[in-house]
Scaffold this motif. Structure first.
Motif, PDB file in Angstrom:
ATOM      1  N   GLY A  15      19.504  16.104 -11.416  1.00  0.00           N
ATOM      2  CA  GLY A  15      20.388  16.071 -10.257  1.00  0.00           C
ATOM      3  C   GLY A  15      20.396  14.725  -9.554  1.00  0.00           C
ATOM      4  N   SER A  16      21.118  14.684  -8.434  1.00  0.00           N
ATOM      5  CA  SER A  16      21.288  13.445  -7.675  1.00  0.00           C
ATOM      6  C   SER A  16      21.025  13.685  -6.190  1.00  0.00           C
ATOM      7  CB  SER A  16      22.716  12.916  -7.838  1.00  0.00           C
ATOM      8  OG  SER A  16      22.993  12.589  -9.188  1.00  0.00           O
ATOM      9  N   LEU A  17      20.607  12.635  -5.538  1.00  0.00           N
ATOM     10  CA  LEU A  17      20.472  12.602  -4.091  1.00  0.00           C
ATOM     11  C   LEU A  17      20.841  11.215  -3.612  1.00  0.00           C
ATOM     12  CD1 LEU A  17      17.072  14.387  -3.252  1.00  0.00           C
ATOM     13  CD2 LEU A  17      19.361  15.206  -2.666  1.00  0.00           C
ATOM     14  N   ARG A  18      21.313  11.141  -2.378  1.00  0.00           N
ATOM     15  CA  ARG A  18      21.583   9.850  -1.754  1.00  0.00           C
ATOM     16  C   ARG A  18      20.787   9.751  -0.466  1.00  0.00           C
ATOM     17  NH1 ARG A  18      26.523   7.394   1.621  1.00  0.00           N
ATOM     18  NH2 ARG A  18      26.506   5.232   0.858  1.00  0.00           N
ATOM     19  N   LEU A  19      19.858   8.812  -0.430  1.00  0.00           N
ATOM     20  CA  LEU A  19      19.062   8.576   0.763  1.00  0.00           C
ATOM     21  C   LEU A  19      19.749   7.528   1.635  1.00  0.00           C
ATOM     22  CD1 LEU A  19      15.463   8.382  -0.741  1.00  0.00           C
ATOM     23  CD2 LEU A  19      16.788  10.393  -0.069  1.00  0.00           C
ATOM     24  N   SER A  20      19.592   7.696   2.932  1.00  0.00           N
ATOM     25  CA  SER A  20      20.099   6.726   3.898  1.00  0.00           C
ATOM     26  C   SER A  20      18.965   6.273   4.797  1.00  0.00           C
ATOM     27  CB  SER A  20      21.203   7.344   4.754  1.00  0.00           C
ATOM     28  OG  SER A  20      22.302   7.754   3.973  1.00  0.00           O
ATOM     29  N   ALA A  61      11.031  -0.911 -12.826  1.00  0.00           N
ATOM     30  CA  ALA A  61      11.415  -0.524 -14.183  1.00  0.00           C
ATOM     31  C   ALA A  61      11.604   0.988 -14.308  1.00  0.00           C
ATOM     32  CB  ALA A  61      10.364  -1.016 -15.174  1.00  0.00           C
ATOM     33  N   SER A  62      10.835   1.734 -13.538  1.00  0.00           N
ATOM     34  CA  SER A  62      10.862   3.196 -13.644  1.00  0.00           C
ATOM     35  C   SER A  62      12.170   3.811 -13.141  1.00  0.00           C
ATOM     36  CB  SER A  62       9.688   3.800 -12.878  1.00  0.00           C
ATOM     37  OG  SER A  62       9.727   3.406 -11.530  1.00  0.00           O
ATOM     38  N   VAL A  63      12.942   3.071 -12.347  1.00  0.00           N
ATOM     39  CA  VAL A  63      14.170   3.625 -11.775  1.00  0.00           C
ATOM     40  C   VAL A  63      15.415   2.866 -12.211  1.00  0.00           C
ATOM     41  CG1 VAL A  63      12.850   4.394  -9.778  1.00  0.00           C
ATOM     42  CG2 VAL A  63      14.192   2.289  -9.627  1.00  0.00           C
ATOM     43  N   LYS A  64      15.253   1.747 -12.872  1.00  0.00           N
ATOM     44  CA  LYS A  64      16.391   0.911 -13.266  1.00  0.00           C
ATOM     45  C   LYS A  64      17.348   1.705 -14.150  1.00  0.00           C
ATOM     46  CE  LYS A  64      17.332  -3.843 -14.633  1.00  0.00           C
ATOM     47  NZ  LYS A  64      16.728  -5.123 -15.109  1.00  0.00           N
ATOM     48  N   GLY A  65      18.618   1.628 -13.823  1.00  0.00           N
ATOM     49  CA  GLY A  65      19.628   2.364 -14.569  1.00  0.00           C
ATOM     50  C   GLY A  65      19.899   3.748 -14.024  1.00  0.00           C
ATOM     51  N   ARG A  66      19.033   4.246 -13.128  1.00  0.00           N
ATOM     52  CA  ARG A  66      19.224   5.578 -12.535  1.00  0.00           C
ATOM     53  C   ARG A  66      19.468   5.496 -11.029  1.00  0.00           C
ATOM     54  NH1 ARG A  66      15.124   9.086 -12.467  1.00  0.00           N
ATOM     55  NH2 ARG A  66      13.492   7.481 -12.450  1.00  0.00           N
ATOM     56  N   PHE A  67      18.839   4.526 -10.369  1.00  0.00           N
ATOM     57  CA  PHE A  67      18.953   4.390  -8.920  1.00  0.00           C
ATOM     58  C   PHE A  67      19.807   3.170  -8.579  1.00  0.00           C
ATOM     59  CE2 PHE A  67      14.652   6.509  -7.576  1.00  0.00           C
ATOM     60  CZ  PHE A  67      14.972   7.610  -8.341  1.00  0.00           C
ATOM     61  N   THR A  68      20.509   3.259  -7.459  1.00  0.00           N
ATOM     62  CA  THR A  68      21.321   2.142  -6.979  1.00  0.00           C
ATOM     63  C   THR A  68      21.069   1.940  -5.491  1.00  0.00           C
ATOM     64  OG1 THR A  68      23.055   2.609  -8.610  1.00  0.00           O
ATOM     65  CG2 THR A  68      23.641   1.208  -6.741  1.00  0.00           C
ATOM     66  N   ILE A  69      20.655   0.733  -5.129  1.00  0.00           N
ATOM     67  CA  ILE A  69      20.459   0.396  -3.725  1.00  0.00           C
ATOM     68  C   ILE A  69      21.704  -0.335  -3.229  1.00  0.00           C
ATOM     69  CG2 ILE A  69      19.314  -1.802  -4.243  1.00  0.00           C
ATOM     70  CD1 ILE A  69      17.533  -1.309  -1.782  1.00  0.00           C
ATOM     71  N   LYS A  75      27.174  -1.141   9.511  1.00  0.00           N
ATOM     72  CA  LYS A  75      26.611   0.134   9.981  1.00  0.00           C
ATOM     73  C   LYS A  75      25.102   0.077  10.140  1.00  0.00           C
ATOM     74  CE  LYS A  75      30.275   2.994   7.976  1.00  0.00           C
ATOM     75  NZ  LYS A  75      30.589   4.127   7.062  1.00  0.00           N
ATOM     76  N   ASN A  76      24.505  -1.075   9.902  1.00  0.00           N
ATOM     77  CA  ASN A  76      23.042  -1.215   9.987  1.00  0.00           C
ATOM     78  C   ASN A  76      22.344  -0.154   9.136  1.00  0.00           C
ATOM     79  OD1 ASN A  76      23.509  -3.274  11.774  1.00  0.00           O
ATOM     80  ND2 ASN A  76      22.384  -2.382  13.476  1.00  0.00           N
ATOM     81  N   ALA A  77      22.774  -0.036   7.895  1.00  0.00           N
ATOM     82  CA  ALA A  77      22.238   1.019   7.055  1.00  0.00           C
ATOM     83  C   ALA A  77      22.022   0.525   5.625  1.00  0.00           C
ATOM     84  CB  ALA A  77      23.173   2.225   7.040  1.00  0.00           C
ATOM     85  N   VAL A  78      21.039   1.112   4.997  1.00  0.00           N
ATOM     86  CA  VAL A  78      20.768   0.875   3.581  1.00  0.00           C
ATOM     87  C   VAL A  78      20.701   2.235   2.899  1.00  0.00           C
ATOM     88  CG1 VAL A  78      18.253   0.829   3.874  1.00  0.00           C
ATOM     89  CG2 VAL A  78      19.301  -0.340   1.923  1.00  0.00           C
ATOM     90  N   TYR A  79      21.105   2.257   1.637  1.00  0.00           N
ATOM     91  CA  TYR A  79      21.215   3.512   0.907  1.00  0.00           C
ATOM     92  C   TYR A  79      20.482   3.413  -0.425  1.00  0.00           C
ATOM     93  CZ  TYR A  79      25.079   3.654   4.211  1.00  0.00           C
ATOM     94  OH  TYR A  79      25.838   3.590   5.363  1.00  0.00           O
ATOM     95  N   LEU A  80      20.109   4.572  -0.932  1.00  0.00           N
ATOM     96  CA  LEU A  80      19.544   4.651  -2.276  1.00  0.00           C
ATOM     97  C   LEU A  80      20.185   5.844  -2.971  1.00  0.00           C
ATOM     98  CD1 LEU A  80      17.442   3.307  -4.179  1.00  0.00           C
ATOM     99  CD2 LEU A  80      15.872   5.144  -3.505  1.00  0.00           C
ATOM    100  N   GLN A  81      21.075   5.559  -3.907  1.00  0.00           N
ATOM    101  CA  GLN A  81      21.687   6.600  -4.724  1.00  0.00           C
ATOM    102  C   GLN A  81      20.772   6.852  -5.911  1.00  0.00           C
ATOM    103  OE1 GLN A  81      24.636   8.428  -4.302  1.00  0.00           O
ATOM    104  NE2 GLN A  81      23.870   9.570  -6.070  1.00  0.00           N
ATOM    105  N   MET A  82      20.343   8.095  -6.042  1.00  0.00           N
ATOM    106  CA  MET A  82      19.393   8.452  -7.095  1.00  0.00           C
ATOM    107  C   MET A  82      20.046   9.465  -8.022  1.00  0.00           C
ATOM    108  SD  MET A  82      15.882   8.746  -4.853  1.00  0.00           S
ATOM    109  CE  MET A  82      16.415  10.244  -4.038  1.00  0.00           C
ATOM    110  N   ASN A  83      20.222   9.077  -9.271  1.00  0.00           N
ATOM    111  CA  ASN A  83      20.816   9.939 -10.281  1.00  0.00           C
ATOM    112  C   ASN A  83      19.804  10.250 -11.371  1.00  0.00           C
ATOM    113  OD1 ASN A  83      23.305   9.711  -8.906  1.00  0.00           O
ATOM    114  ND2 ASN A  83      23.875   7.906 -10.092  1.00  0.00           N
TER     115      ASN A  83
END
Length: 115
Positions: A15-20, A61-69, A75-83
Motif C-alpha cells: 500500500g501507500s501513504l503520504r506523510l506531511s 538505498a532501502s527506500v529509493k524507487g519507492r519513496f518520494t520526498i 506552504k512551509n511543508a515537506v512531504y514523503l510519498q511512500m509506495n
C-alpha cells in the motif's frame, strides 16, 4: 520552531501513504528538510533529504524507487510519498529541518505496515 508530522497510520503491504510535515517559526525556504525513521530497538535512520529549493534530493538505498520526498515552500511543508510499503518500513517517521548551524525535529508519526 514547530514541526508537525501527519499522515501516518496502518496500511497493508504494497500500500501507500503520504506523510506531511508542517513547519512554523522558521524561515522554511532557508532549511534543508529530511525524513528519518526509528523502529523499536533500533537507531533512528535517515530516509530522505531535500535541499532548501528542492533541487537536490538524496534517498536511503532501502527506500529509493519507492519513496518520494517533495516540498512546498509557499506552504512551509515537506512531504514523503511512500509506495510499495513493506513490513520493514514500520517505524515512527520524523521530519527534520536543518542548516549547517541548527536542526529541529518534529514529534513523529507512526507508520505500521501489516496485513
Amino acid at each position: 520552531v514547530q514541526l508537525v508530522e501527519s499522515g501516518g497510520g496502518l496500511v497493508q503491504p504494497g500500500g501507500s501513504l503520504r506523510l506531511s510535515c508542517a513547519a512554523s517559526g522558521l524561515t522554511f525556504s532557508s532549511y534543508a528538510m529530511s525524513w528519518y525513521r526509528q523502529s523499536p530497538g533500533k537507531e533512528r535512520e535517515f530516509v530522505a533529504v531535500i535541499n532548501s529549493v528542492g533541487g537536490s534530493i538524496v534517498y536511503a538505498a532501502s527506500v529509493k524507487g519507492r519513496f518520494t520526498i517533495s516540498r512546498d515552500n509557499a506552504k512551509n511543508a515537506v512531504y514523503l510519498q511512500m509506495n510499495s510499503l513493506k513490513p520493514e518500513d514500520t517505524a515512527v517517521y520524523y521530519c527534520k529541518a536543518h542548516t549547517g548551524l541548527a536542526g529541529y525535529w518534529g514529534q513523529g508519526t507512526q507508520v505500521t505496515v501489516s496485513s
